[in-house]
Design a protein around this motif. Structure first.
Motif, PDB file in Angstrom:
ATOM      1  N   GLY A 107       0.835  -1.198   0.000  1.00  0.00           N
ATOM      2  CA  GLY A 107       0.000   0.000   0.000  1.00  0.00           C
ATOM      3  C   GLY A 107       0.870   1.248   0.000  1.00  0.00           C
ATOM      4  N   ILE A 108       0.420   2.281  -0.697  1.00  0.00           N
ATOM      5  CA  ILE A 108       1.116   3.569  -0.711  1.00  0.00           C
ATOM      6  C   ILE A 108       0.099   4.671  -0.471  1.00  0.00           C
ATOM      7  CG2 ILE A 108       2.462   5.224  -2.036  1.00  0.00           C
ATOM      8  CD1 ILE A 108       3.780   2.981  -3.507  1.00  0.00           C
ATOM      9  N   SER A 109       0.355   5.465   0.555  1.00  0.00           N
ATOM     10  CA  SER A 109      -0.549   6.544   0.916  1.00  0.00           C
ATOM     11  C   SER A 109      -0.751   7.512  -0.236  1.00  0.00           C
ATOM     12  CB  SER A 109       0.033   7.298   2.120  1.00  0.00           C
ATOM     13  OG  SER A 109      -0.803   8.351   2.504  1.00  0.00           O
ATOM     14  N   GLY A 110      -2.015   7.876  -0.452  1.00  0.00           N
ATOM     15  CA  GLY A 110      -2.352   8.866  -1.467  1.00  0.00           C
ATOM     16  C   GLY A 110      -2.586   8.316  -2.860  1.00  0.00           C
ATOM     17  N   GLN A 111      -2.352   7.018  -3.079  1.00  0.00           N
ATOM     18  CA  GLN A 111      -2.370   6.514  -4.452  1.00  0.00           C
ATOM     19  C   GLN A 111      -3.768   6.275  -5.019  1.00  0.00           C
ATOM     20  OE1 GLN A 111       0.456   3.465  -5.661  1.00  0.00           O
ATOM     21  NE2 GLN A 111       1.712   5.260  -6.128  1.00  0.00           N
ATOM     22  N   THR A 112      -3.820   6.416  -6.333  1.00  0.00           N
ATOM     23  CA  THR A 112      -5.030   6.179  -7.113  1.00  0.00           C
ATOM     24  C   THR A 112      -4.874   4.883  -7.906  1.00  0.00           C
ATOM     25  OG1 THR A 112      -4.119   7.533  -8.895  1.00  0.00           O
ATOM     26  CG2 THR A 112      -5.580   8.634  -7.321  1.00  0.00           C
ATOM     27  N   THR A 113      -5.970   4.390  -8.466  1.00  0.00           N
ATOM     28  CA  THR A 113      -5.903   3.116  -9.197  1.00  0.00           C
ATOM     29  C   THR A 113      -4.999   3.158 -10.426  1.00  0.00           C
ATOM     30  OG1 THR A 113      -7.986   3.599 -10.374  1.00  0.00           O
ATOM     31  CG2 THR A 113      -8.132   2.286  -8.345  1.00  0.00           C
ATOM     32  N   PRO A 114      -4.896   4.274 -11.184  1.00  0.00           N
ATOM     33  CA  PRO A 114      -3.964   4.234 -12.313  1.00  0.00           C
ATOM     34  C   PRO A 114      -2.513   4.076 -11.869  1.00  0.00           C
ATOM     35  CG  PRO A 114      -4.895   6.439 -12.043  1.00  0.00           C
ATOM     36  CD  PRO A 114      -5.696   5.510 -11.200  1.00  0.00           C
ATOM     37  N   GLN A 115      -2.157   4.629 -10.719  1.00  0.00           N
ATOM     38  CA  GLN A 115      -0.805   4.426 -10.204  1.00  0.00           C
ATOM     39  C   GLN A 115      -0.598   2.962  -9.820  1.00  0.00           C
ATOM     40  OE1 GLN A 115      -1.285   7.654  -7.249  1.00  0.00           O
ATOM     41  NE2 GLN A 115       0.696   8.416  -7.968  1.00  0.00           N
ATOM     42  N   MET A 116      -1.614   2.340  -9.254  1.00  0.00           N
ATOM     43  CA  MET A 116      -1.501   0.938  -8.870  1.00  0.00           C
ATOM     44  C   MET A 116      -1.365   0.033 -10.084  1.00  0.00           C
ATOM     45  SD  MET A 116      -4.254   0.797  -5.754  1.00  0.00           S
ATOM     46  CE  MET A 116      -4.417   2.240  -4.710  1.00  0.00           C
ATOM     47  N   VAL A 117      -2.080   0.356 -11.159  1.00  0.00           N
ATOM     48  CA  VAL A 117      -1.948  -0.428 -12.390  1.00  0.00           C
ATOM     49  C   VAL A 117      -0.487  -0.462 -12.831  1.00  0.00           C
ATOM     50  CG1 VAL A 117      -2.478  -0.470 -14.856  1.00  0.00           C
ATOM     51  CG2 VAL A 117      -4.313  -0.088 -13.209  1.00  0.00           C
ATOM     52  N   LEU A 118       0.184   0.679 -12.753  1.00  0.00           N
ATOM     53  CA  LEU A 118       1.578   0.760 -13.188  1.00  0.00           C
ATOM     54  C   LEU A 118       2.534   0.065 -12.222  1.00  0.00           C
ATOM     55  CD1 LEU A 118       1.706   4.422 -14.527  1.00  0.00           C
ATOM     56  CD2 LEU A 118       1.552   2.306 -15.845  1.00  0.00           C
ATOM     57  N   ARG A 119       2.076  -0.208 -11.019  1.00  0.00           N
ATOM     58  CA  ARG A 119       2.907  -0.935 -10.058  1.00  0.00           C
ATOM     59  C   ARG A 119       2.688  -2.448 -10.086  1.00  0.00           C
ATOM     60  NH1 ARG A 119       2.490  -0.446  -4.723  1.00  0.00           N
ATOM     61  NH2 ARG A 119       0.530   0.709  -4.497  1.00  0.00           N
ATOM     62  N   MET A 120       1.738  -2.902 -10.869  1.00  0.00           N
ATOM     63  CA  MET A 120       1.380  -4.319 -10.828  1.00  0.00           C
ATOM     64  C   MET A 120       2.553  -5.242 -11.157  1.00  0.00           C
ATOM     65  SD  MET A 120      -1.675  -5.351  -9.888  1.00  0.00           S
ATOM     66  CE  MET A 120      -1.792  -6.916 -10.769  1.00  0.00           C
ATOM     67  N   MET A 121       3.337  -4.935 -12.166  1.00  0.00           N
ATOM     68  CA  MET A 121       4.424  -5.834 -12.545  1.00  0.00           C
ATOM     69  C   MET A 121       5.476  -5.931 -11.453  1.00  0.00           C
ATOM     70  SD  MET A 121       3.472  -7.123 -15.380  1.00  0.00           S
ATOM     71  CE  MET A 121       4.970  -8.035 -15.741  1.00  0.00           C
ATOM     72  N   ALA A 122       5.932  -4.784 -10.945  1.00  0.00           N
ATOM     73  CA  ALA A 122       7.030  -4.775  -9.971  1.00  0.00           C
ATOM     74  C   ALA A 122       6.600  -5.183  -8.579  1.00  0.00           C
ATOM     75  CB  ALA A 122       7.663  -3.382  -9.930  1.00  0.00           C
ATOM     76  N   ASP A 123       5.428  -4.713  -8.141  1.00  0.00           N
ATOM     77  CA  ASP A 123       5.011  -4.905  -6.757  1.00  0.00           C
ATOM     78  C   ASP A 123       4.112  -6.112  -6.532  1.00  0.00           C
ATOM     79  OD1 ASP A 123       6.496  -2.738  -6.026  1.00  0.00           O
ATOM     80  OD2 ASP A 123       4.816  -1.373  -5.741  1.00  0.00           O
ATOM     81  N   VAL A 124       3.658  -6.740  -7.616  1.00  0.00           N
ATOM     82  CA  VAL A 124       2.792  -7.916  -7.465  1.00  0.00           C
ATOM     83  C   VAL A 124       3.321  -9.087  -8.289  1.00  0.00           C
ATOM     84  CG1 VAL A 124       0.459  -8.855  -7.713  1.00  0.00           C
ATOM     85  CG2 VAL A 124       0.758  -6.467  -7.017  1.00  0.00           C
ATOM     86  N   ILE A 125       3.258  -8.972  -9.592  1.00  0.00           N
ATOM     87  CA  ILE A 125       3.543 -10.115 -10.464  1.00  0.00           C
ATOM     88  C   ILE A 125       4.962 -10.638 -10.303  1.00  0.00           C
ATOM     89  CG2 ILE A 125       3.718 -10.826 -12.883  1.00  0.00           C
ATOM     90  CD1 ILE A 125       1.287  -8.900 -13.375  1.00  0.00           C
ATOM     91  N   ALA A 126       5.935  -9.748 -10.147  1.00  0.00           N
ATOM     92  CA  ALA A 126       7.330 -10.184  -9.983  1.00  0.00           C
ATOM     93  C   ALA A 126       7.527 -11.016  -8.719  1.00  0.00           C
ATOM     94  CB  ALA A 126       8.257  -8.972  -9.952  1.00  0.00           C
ATOM     95  N   LEU A 127       6.665 -10.822  -7.729  1.00  0.00           N
ATOM     96  CA  LEU A 127       6.781 -11.558  -6.468  1.00  0.00           C
ATOM     97  C   LEU A 127       6.135 -12.939  -6.532  1.00  0.00           C
ATOM     98  CD1 LEU A 127       6.016  -8.652  -3.958  1.00  0.00           C
ATOM     99  CD2 LEU A 127       8.218  -9.357  -4.925  1.00  0.00           C
ATOM    100  N   LYS A 128       5.395 -13.206  -7.592  1.00  0.00           N
ATOM    101  CA  LYS A 128       4.755 -14.498  -7.838  1.00  0.00           C
ATOM    102  C   LYS A 128       3.890 -14.979  -6.668  1.00  0.00           C
ATOM    103  CE  LYS A 128       8.369 -15.963 -11.050  1.00  0.00           C
ATOM    104  NZ  LYS A 128       9.375 -17.009 -11.385  1.00  0.00           N
ATOM    105  N   PRO A 129       2.974 -14.131  -6.227  1.00  0.00           N
ATOM    106  CA  PRO A 129       2.093 -14.560  -5.142  1.00  0.00           C
ATOM    107  C   PRO A 129       1.005 -15.503  -5.652  1.00  0.00           C
ATOM    108  CG  PRO A 129       1.387 -12.432  -5.917  1.00  0.00           C
ATOM    109  CD  PRO A 129       2.650 -12.768  -6.684  1.00  0.00           C
ATOM    110  N   ARG A 130       0.391 -16.200  -4.727  1.00  0.00           N
ATOM    111  CA  ARG A 130      -0.772 -17.015  -5.091  1.00  0.00           C
ATOM    112  C   ARG A 130      -2.021 -16.156  -5.193  1.00  0.00           C
ATOM    113  NH1 ARG A 130      -1.080 -20.456  -0.121  1.00  0.00           N
ATOM    114  NH2 ARG A 130      -2.974 -21.270  -1.099  1.00  0.00           N
ATOM    115  N   TYR A 131      -2.085 -15.110  -4.373  1.00  0.00           N
ATOM    116  CA  TYR A 131      -3.272 -14.267  -4.301  1.00  0.00           C
ATOM    117  C   TYR A 131      -2.898 -12.783  -4.314  1.00  0.00           C
ATOM    118  CZ  TYR A 131      -5.820 -18.462  -2.831  1.00  0.00           C
ATOM    119  OH  TYR A 131      -6.378 -19.721  -2.784  1.00  0.00           O
ATOM    120  N   LEU A 132      -3.856 -11.970  -4.751  1.00  0.00           N
ATOM    121  CA  LEU A 132      -3.746 -10.510  -4.720  1.00  0.00           C
ATOM    122  C   LEU A 132      -5.016  -9.943  -4.099  1.00  0.00           C
ATOM    123  CD1 LEU A 132      -2.656  -7.680  -5.561  1.00  0.00           C
ATOM    124  CD2 LEU A 132      -3.785  -8.053  -7.784  1.00  0.00           C
TER     125      LEU A 132
END
Length: 238
Positions: free
Chosen positions: A87-112
């Protein structure tokens, strides 16, 4: 949403020393950060590198704004091994979309777990339509599912006002987003996580004691949220 507590707040969270060195106001620092790294990919870059280098398994990533960020700050024990807060304070969904590869997919989680859109309503990165918010939820969900990550979509938490946007209508758009998200989750094969029953009053505000400022949960608020999500996490061994 923007939180001020001894730091340059919102999307920044720089220490007081940095504030003194740069002699910037919070707004100046915020604008500079948006220009230099709009989605703030650098915020968790080192944590991501360390996590991947450790070989530790990531079971679930919690993607969101200050409500998600505050969860780790106020209830760190909730984020036991395998549970990662992004989580990042102040963020909007378009910023989160751009973080998906680095902050989610690269970590290879089972769930989001996605909990977002409060700041879309607030217009933290510019005016947004509900349709644009919906598109961003679709993008995050589809990116995750394309990488075999199961998605949990959380309701936008209740709030009858945003302290950093005085006078802005909040209850109606929050209800509208949640009314769209619930059937979308079912259609997309995601799991709907509804925190409203444990947080909201009949008017769409936070119940007494659940938020410090009408938006950001207190420790008790996060404990209430945990009663909703923990049974699912235990069932799925997350």
């Amino acid at each position: 949403m923007i939180v001020r507590r001894g730091f340059l707040a919102g999307a920044l969270a720089l220490p007081i020393v940095a504030q003194a060195q740069t002699r910037e106001s919070w707004e100046e620092a915020h604008q500079r950060q948006l220009k230099e790294d709009w989605p703030w990919l650098g915020r968790y870059a080192e944590e991501n590198r360390a996590l991947l280098a450790s070989g530790a398994k990531t079971n679930i990533v919690f993607m969101g704004d200050s409500i998600t960020q505050g969860w780790r700050e106020k209830r760190p024990d909730f984020f036991r091994a395998g549970r990662v807060c992004r989580g990042i304070s102040g963020q909007t969904t378009p910023q989160m979309v751009l973080r998906m590869m680095a902050d989610v997919i690269a970590l290879k989680p089972r769930y989001l777990h996605i909990m977002a859109a409060t700041n879309d309503i607030a217009g933290n990165t510019g005016k947004m339509t509900l349709a644009q918010t919906f598109d961003n939820f679709r993008m995050m969900t589809e990116l995750a599912q394309a990488n075999r990550i199961q998605v949990l979509i959380a309701s936008v938490p209740p709030a009858d006002q945003f302290p950093w946007r005085p006078g802005l209508e909040t209850v109606k758009p929050i209800r509208a987003i949640n009314a769209w998200l619930k059937p979308y989750a079912a259609k997309a094969g995601a799991t709907w996580i509804d925190y409203w029953p444990v947080l909201a009053d009949a008017k769409g505000a936070m119940q007494p004691g659940m938020a410090s400022d009408g938006v950001h949960p207190t420790g008790e608020g996060y404990d209430r949220m945990a009663t909703v999500i923990e049974p699912l996490l235990r069932t799925r061994k997350i």
